[in-house]
Design an enzyme around this catalytic site. Sequence first.
Site, PDB file in Angstrom:
ATOM      1  N   GLU A  86       0.843  -1.198   0.000  1.00 47.56           N
ATOM      2  CA  GLU A  86       0.000   0.000   0.000  1.00 47.56           C
ATOM      3  C   GLU A  86       0.875   1.244   0.000  1.00 47.56           C
ATOM      4  O   GLU A  86       0.585   2.237  -0.662  1.00 47.56           O
ATOM      5  CB  GLU A  86      -0.918   0.004   1.222  1.00 47.56           C
ATOM      6  CG  GLU A  86      -1.846   1.209   1.271  1.00 47.56           C
ATOM      7  CD  GLU A  86      -2.676   1.236   2.541  1.00 47.56           C
ATOM      8  OE1 GLU A  86      -3.455   2.190   2.718  1.00 47.56           O
ATOM      9  OE2 GLU A  86      -2.550   0.302   3.363  1.00 47.56           O
ATOM     10  N   HIS A 122       2.446   7.886 -21.032  1.00 46.25           N
ATOM     11  CA  HIS A 122       2.410   6.776 -20.089  1.00 46.25           C
ATOM     12  C   HIS A 122       2.369   5.452 -20.837  1.00 46.25           C
ATOM     13  O   HIS A 122       2.023   5.392 -22.022  1.00 46.25           O
ATOM     14  CB  HIS A 122       1.209   6.910 -19.164  1.00 46.25           C
ATOM     15  CG  HIS A 122       1.338   8.032 -18.183  1.00 46.25           C
ATOM     16  ND1 HIS A 122       0.427   8.250 -17.173  1.00 46.25           N
ATOM     17  CD2 HIS A 122       2.263   9.019 -18.064  1.00 46.25           C
ATOM     18  CE1 HIS A 122       0.784   9.313 -16.468  1.00 46.25           C
ATOM     19  NE2 HIS A 122       1.889   9.792 -16.989  1.00 46.25           N
ATOM     20  N   GLU A 124       0.356   2.997 -20.734  1.00 44.12           N
ATOM     21  CA  GLU A 124      -0.953   2.605 -21.247  1.00 44.12           C
ATOM     22  C   GLU A 124      -1.219   3.221 -22.623  1.00 44.12           C
ATOM     23  O   GLU A 124      -1.694   2.544 -23.538  1.00 44.12           O
ATOM     24  CB  GLU A 124      -2.059   3.029 -20.271  1.00 44.12           C
ATOM     25  CG  GLU A 124      -2.012   2.325 -18.922  1.00 44.12           C
ATOM     26  CD  GLU A 124      -1.187   3.073 -17.887  1.00 44.12           C
ATOM     27  OE1 GLU A 124      -1.397   2.838 -16.687  1.00 44.12           O
ATOM     28  OE2 GLU A 124      -0.334   3.901 -18.282  1.00 44.12           O
ATOM     29  N   CYS A 152      -3.872   5.935 -14.224  1.00 43.13           N
ATOM     30  CA  CYS A 152      -4.238   7.243 -13.685  1.00 43.13           C
ATOM     31  C   CYS A 152      -5.554   7.669 -14.336  1.00 43.13           C
ATOM     32  O   CYS A 152      -6.058   7.018 -15.260  1.00 43.13           O
ATOM     33  CB  CYS A 152      -3.136   8.261 -13.954  1.00 43.13           C
ATOM     34  SG  CYS A 152      -2.902   8.658 -15.715  1.00 43.13           S
ATOM     35  N   CYS A 155      -5.265   8.333 -18.211  1.00 39.50           N
ATOM     36  CA  CYS A 155      -5.116   7.102 -18.996  1.00 39.50           C
ATOM     37  C   CYS A 155      -6.408   6.300 -18.999  1.00 39.50           C
ATOM     38  O   CYS A 155      -6.791   5.718 -20.019  1.00 39.50           O
ATOM     39  CB  CYS A 155      -3.975   6.255 -18.439  1.00 39.50           C
ATOM     40  SG  CYS A 155      -2.326   6.894 -18.827  1.00 39.50           S
TER      41      CYS A 155
END
Length: 245
Positions: A86, A122, A124, A152, A155
């Site tokens: 996390e 990015h 993606e 994000c 994206c």
Amino acid sequence: MAEKNFSMKRRERKEREAAEMNKDVKELKKEEEKGADGAEASGDGDGAAEQNGDFQVEPMELPPFEIIAGDRINPFTFKFQFKNVEYSSGRNKTFLCYLVDDGNASDGLQRGYLEDEHAGVHAEEAFFTQCMSHYDPALKYTVTWYVSSSPCAACAAKIAEVLTARKNFRLSIFAARLFEWEEAEIQDGLKALHAAGCKLRVMKPLDFSYTWDTFVENEDEALNLWEDCKENYEYYHEKLADILQ
């Protein structure tokens, strides 16, 4: 009482993950320095990388460290970047491992990975420009991504547009971590992806092992999963279910 115990447990896990992250970052820097020393000694670092099949770097005239494409990921890099903690500060890249089936059995599956530095495009978005440059609307595409973190907001919106426009394109995304999942715009982006037909999942322990076997230069060594891998998967799985419900 239960909520208090959960908060304490979460805080303890964050403290433990922070300590582990500091250790991981130090080890990653040692690996990178070792690799840099080896490249200098060889006199041709890029050529050596290509011969070993590690990765291929964009030509030097392009902005450095934007997108790296390759076939197999360095094992230490994989363990660091895909760790489903996390507390993920320091893991500022996106690694996207992909499988593409265009329905043509003679061509087989297209496989590889992309890595970004968030300096420009990015991973993606780069997938659609670099890996799908020969997109054929007459074919039916089944695409699977295993990513170090979920997309994000920007994206997610672009991916949703592609899925809406290309009805012959089916995408499944398996994410090691959820990127800034508490932010409203991130949640809206994940919901938009889900509504556009994208199959969103959090990576299970078995998915990490599969990705290790398929996309990592592992020298036939099995993946030794880190502590709390299953617990962290359950944590992210619950959060994603809450967002998409």
